[in-house]
Write a protein that holds these residues in place. Structure first.
Motif, PDB file in Angstrom:
ATOM      1  N   VAL A 191       0.860  -1.180   0.000  1.00 35.18           N
ATOM      2  CA  VAL A 191       0.000   0.000   0.000  1.00 35.18           C
ATOM      3  C   VAL A 191       0.897   1.231   0.000  1.00 35.18           C
ATOM      4  CG1 VAL A 191      -1.906   1.170   1.150  1.00 35.18           C
ATOM      5  CG2 VAL A 191      -1.681  -1.322   1.335  1.00 35.18           C
ATOM      6  N   GLU A 192       1.119   1.774  -1.203  1.00 29.82           N
ATOM      7  CA  GLU A 192       2.117   2.833  -1.344  1.00 29.82           C
ATOM      8  C   GLU A 192       1.766   4.110  -0.594  1.00 29.82           C
ATOM      9  OE1 GLU A 192       2.299   5.889  -3.432  1.00 29.82           O
ATOM     10  OE2 GLU A 192       0.184   5.754  -3.799  1.00 29.82           O
ATOM     11  N   ASP A 193       0.510   4.387  -0.385  1.00 32.83           N
ATOM     12  CA  ASP A 193       0.132   5.609   0.323  1.00 32.83           C
ATOM     13  C   ASP A 193      -0.371   5.310   1.738  1.00 32.83           C
ATOM     14  OD1 ASP A 193      -2.219   4.409  -0.412  1.00 32.83           O
ATOM     15  OD2 ASP A 193      -3.201   6.256  -1.048  1.00 32.83           O
ATOM     16  N   GLY A 194      -0.002   4.165   2.272  1.00 38.64           N
ATOM     17  CA  GLY A 194      -0.518   3.742   3.568  1.00 38.64           C
ATOM     18  C   GLY A 194       0.173   4.319   4.782  1.00 38.64           C
ATOM     19  N   LYS A 195       1.364   4.849   4.611  1.00 35.03           N
ATOM     20  CA  LYS A 195       2.128   5.333   5.769  1.00 35.03           C
ATOM     21  C   LYS A 195       1.364   6.371   6.592  1.00 35.03           C
ATOM     22  CE  LYS A 195       6.631   7.081   7.085  1.00 35.03           C
ATOM     23  NZ  LYS A 195       7.938   7.535   6.657  1.00 35.03           N
ATOM     24  N   ASP A 196       0.710   7.270   5.910  1.00 34.96           N
ATOM     25  CA  ASP A 196      -0.030   8.330   6.608  1.00 34.96           C
ATOM     26  C   ASP A 196      -1.511   8.020   6.747  1.00 34.96           C
ATOM     27  OD1 ASP A 196       2.312   9.891   6.832  1.00 34.96           O
ATOM     28  OD2 ASP A 196       2.006  10.678   4.814  1.00 34.96           O
ATOM     29  N   ASN A 197      -1.924   6.842   6.250  1.00 34.58           N
ATOM     30  CA  ASN A 197      -3.344   6.498   6.231  1.00 34.58           C
ATOM     31  C   ASN A 197      -3.606   5.085   6.750  1.00 34.58           C
ATOM     32  OD1 ASN A 197      -4.101   8.932   4.731  1.00 34.58           O
ATOM     33  ND2 ASN A 197      -2.996   7.979   3.054  1.00 34.58           N
ATOM     34  N   LYS A 212      -5.016   3.675   9.350  1.00 33.75           N
ATOM     35  CA  LYS A 212      -6.374   3.345   9.789  1.00 33.75           C
ATOM     36  C   LYS A 212      -7.324   3.220   8.606  1.00 33.75           C
ATOM     37  CE  LYS A 212      -6.168   5.189  14.452  1.00 33.75           C
ATOM     38  NZ  LYS A 212      -6.736   6.124  15.419  1.00 33.75           N
ATOM     39  N   SER A 213      -7.221   4.144   7.663  1.00 38.10           N
ATOM     40  CA  SER A 213      -8.074   4.093   6.476  1.00 38.10           C
ATOM     41  C   SER A 213      -7.791   2.846   5.649  1.00 38.10           C
ATOM     42  CB  SER A 213      -7.850   5.328   5.597  1.00 38.10           C
ATOM     43  OG  SER A 213      -8.247   6.485   6.282  1.00 38.10           O
ATOM     44  N   VAL A 214      -6.514   2.501   5.527  1.00 39.60           N
ATOM     45  CA  VAL A 214      -6.131   1.313   4.760  1.00 39.60           C
ATOM     46  C   VAL A 214      -6.751   0.070   5.384  1.00 39.60           C
ATOM     47  CG1 VAL A 214      -4.189  -0.191   4.164  1.00 39.60           C
ATOM     48  CG2 VAL A 214      -3.996   2.279   3.847  1.00 39.60           C
ATOM     49  N   LYS A 215      -6.607  -0.076   6.681  1.00 38.39           N
ATOM     50  CA  LYS A 215      -7.161  -1.252   7.373  1.00 38.39           C
ATOM     51  C   LYS A 215      -8.682  -1.310   7.210  1.00 38.39           C
ATOM     52  CE  LYS A 215      -3.458  -1.844  10.700  1.00 38.39           C
ATOM     53  NZ  LYS A 215      -3.048  -1.855  12.094  1.00 38.39           N
ATOM     54  N   LYS A 216      -9.324  -0.160   7.275  1.00 34.64           N
ATOM     55  CA  LYS A 216     -10.776  -0.100   7.125  1.00 34.64           C
ATOM     56  C   LYS A 216     -11.185  -0.542   5.714  1.00 34.64           C
ATOM     57  CE  LYS A 216     -14.691   3.039   7.355  1.00 34.64           C
ATOM     58  NZ  LYS A 216     -15.142   4.415   7.388  1.00 34.64           N
ATOM     59  N   ILE A 217     -10.506  -0.036   4.705  1.00 36.03           N
ATOM     60  CA  ILE A 217     -10.818  -0.385   3.314  1.00 36.03           C
ATOM     61  C   ILE A 217     -10.603  -1.875   3.072  1.00 36.03           C
ATOM     62  CG2 ILE A 217     -10.013  -0.109   0.929  1.00 36.03           C
ATOM     63  CD1 ILE A 217      -9.530   2.897   1.692  1.00 36.03           C
ATOM     64  N   ILE A 266     -10.655  -8.232   2.096  1.00 41.47           N
ATOM     65  CA  ILE A 266      -9.338  -8.566   1.549  1.00 41.47           C
ATOM     66  C   ILE A 266      -8.576  -9.349   2.615  1.00 41.47           C
ATOM     67  CG2 ILE A 266      -7.183  -7.650   0.603  1.00 41.47           C
ATOM     68  CD1 ILE A 266      -9.786  -7.194  -1.123  1.00 41.47           C
ATOM     69  N   THR A 267      -8.226 -10.583   2.277  1.00 39.81           N
ATOM     70  CA  THR A 267      -7.575 -11.456   3.261  1.00 39.81           C
ATOM     71  C   THR A 267      -6.118 -11.754   2.927  1.00 39.81           C
ATOM     72  OG1 THR A 267      -8.358 -13.452   2.128  1.00 39.81           O
ATOM     73  CG2 THR A 267      -9.761 -12.553   3.887  1.00 39.81           C
ATOM     74  N   TYR A 268      -5.657 -11.381   1.724  1.00 39.02           N
ATOM     75  CA  TYR A 268      -4.244 -11.596   1.430  1.00 39.02           C
ATOM     76  C   TYR A 268      -3.431 -10.501   2.113  1.00 39.02           C
ATOM     77  CZ  TYR A 268      -4.855  -8.117  -2.312  1.00 39.02           C
ATOM     78  OH  TYR A 268      -5.140  -6.980  -3.022  1.00 39.02           O
ATOM     79  N   THR A 269      -2.175 -10.783   2.351  1.00 43.92           N
ATOM     80  CA  THR A 269      -1.307  -9.870   3.089  1.00 43.92           C
ATOM     81  C   THR A 269      -1.102  -8.559   2.340  1.00 43.92           C
ATOM     82  OG1 THR A 269      -0.121 -11.721   4.082  1.00 43.92           O
ATOM     83  CG2 THR A 269       0.997  -9.600   4.103  1.00 43.92           C
ATOM     84  N   ASN A 270      -1.270  -7.469   3.049  1.00 39.36           N
ATOM     85  CA  ASN A 270      -0.959  -6.138   2.542  1.00 39.36           C
ATOM     86  C   ASN A 270      -0.018  -5.480   3.530  1.00 39.36           C
ATOM     87  OD1 ASN A 270      -2.706  -4.981   0.102  1.00 39.36           O
ATOM     88  ND2 ASN A 270      -3.841  -6.589   1.147  1.00 39.36           N
ATOM     89  N   ILE A 271       1.022  -4.861   3.010  1.00 36.13           N
ATOM     90  CA  ILE A 271       1.978  -4.202   3.892  1.00 36.13           C
ATOM     91  C   ILE A 271       2.101  -2.727   3.528  1.00 36.13           C
ATOM     92  CG2 ILE A 271       3.304  -6.278   4.404  1.00 36.13           C
ATOM     93  CD1 ILE A 271       5.366  -5.401   2.364  1.00 36.13           C
ATOM     94  N   ILE A 272       2.420  -1.958   4.539  1.00 36.91           N
ATOM     95  CA  ILE A 272       2.726  -0.546   4.353  1.00 36.91           C
ATOM     96  C   ILE A 272       4.245  -0.456   4.363  1.00 36.91           C
ATOM     97  CG2 ILE A 272       2.560   1.742   5.373  1.00 36.91           C
ATOM     98  CD1 ILE A 272      -0.199   0.848   6.485  1.00 36.91           C
ATOM     99  N   PRO A 273       4.842   0.046   3.294  1.00 36.46           N
ATOM    100  CA  PRO A 273       6.300   0.010   3.186  1.00 36.46           C
ATOM    101  C   PRO A 273       7.004   0.871   4.227  1.00 36.46           C
ATOM    102  CG  PRO A 273       5.356   1.302   1.404  1.00 36.46           C
ATOM    103  CD  PRO A 273       4.215   0.689   2.152  1.00 36.46           C
TER     104      PRO A 273
END
Length: 110
Positions: free
Chosen positions: A25-31, A33-38, A44-51
């Protein structure tokens, strides 16, 4: 975000194989909570990481188009790269050297 359901569908088909899907999630660093909510709202059950900074510098900052898919084998070798550089253009890159792939990413950043 439009690719999330497709990636989840692919993950559902392969999750019991020796293959995996990992989202970055390229824009997840500042977001975060929003990323987890989405991800939760879209089941979505596959692994997503915030770099972290290293992953950002080594990979994410070089990608000039989103979404980008990178197929990597179990040896860490890049087999194929597929990137979307605008609404109508998808570029598929066959097996290339890292330098060649980075060159393509950099050309598509402009």
């Amino acid at each position: 975000m439009g690719e999330l359901p497709n990636m989840q569908g692919a993950y559902n088909e392969i999750k019991n194989e020796d293959v995996n899907i990992i989202g970055i999630v390229e824009d997840g660093k500042d977001n975060e909570k929003s990323v987890k909510k989405i991800l939760k709202e879209n089941n979505i059950t596959y692994t997503n990481i915030i770099p972290d900074e290293k992953l950002w510098d080594d990979l994410v900052s070089l990608v000039g188009a989103f979404p980008t898919s990178i197929l990597v084998n179990d040896k860490g070798e890049i087999l194929k790269v597929k990137l979307k550089n605008n609404a109508e253009s998808i570029i598929e890159i066959p097996v290339l050297k890292k330098e060649e792939i980075l060159d393509i990413f950099n050309k598509n950043r402009k």
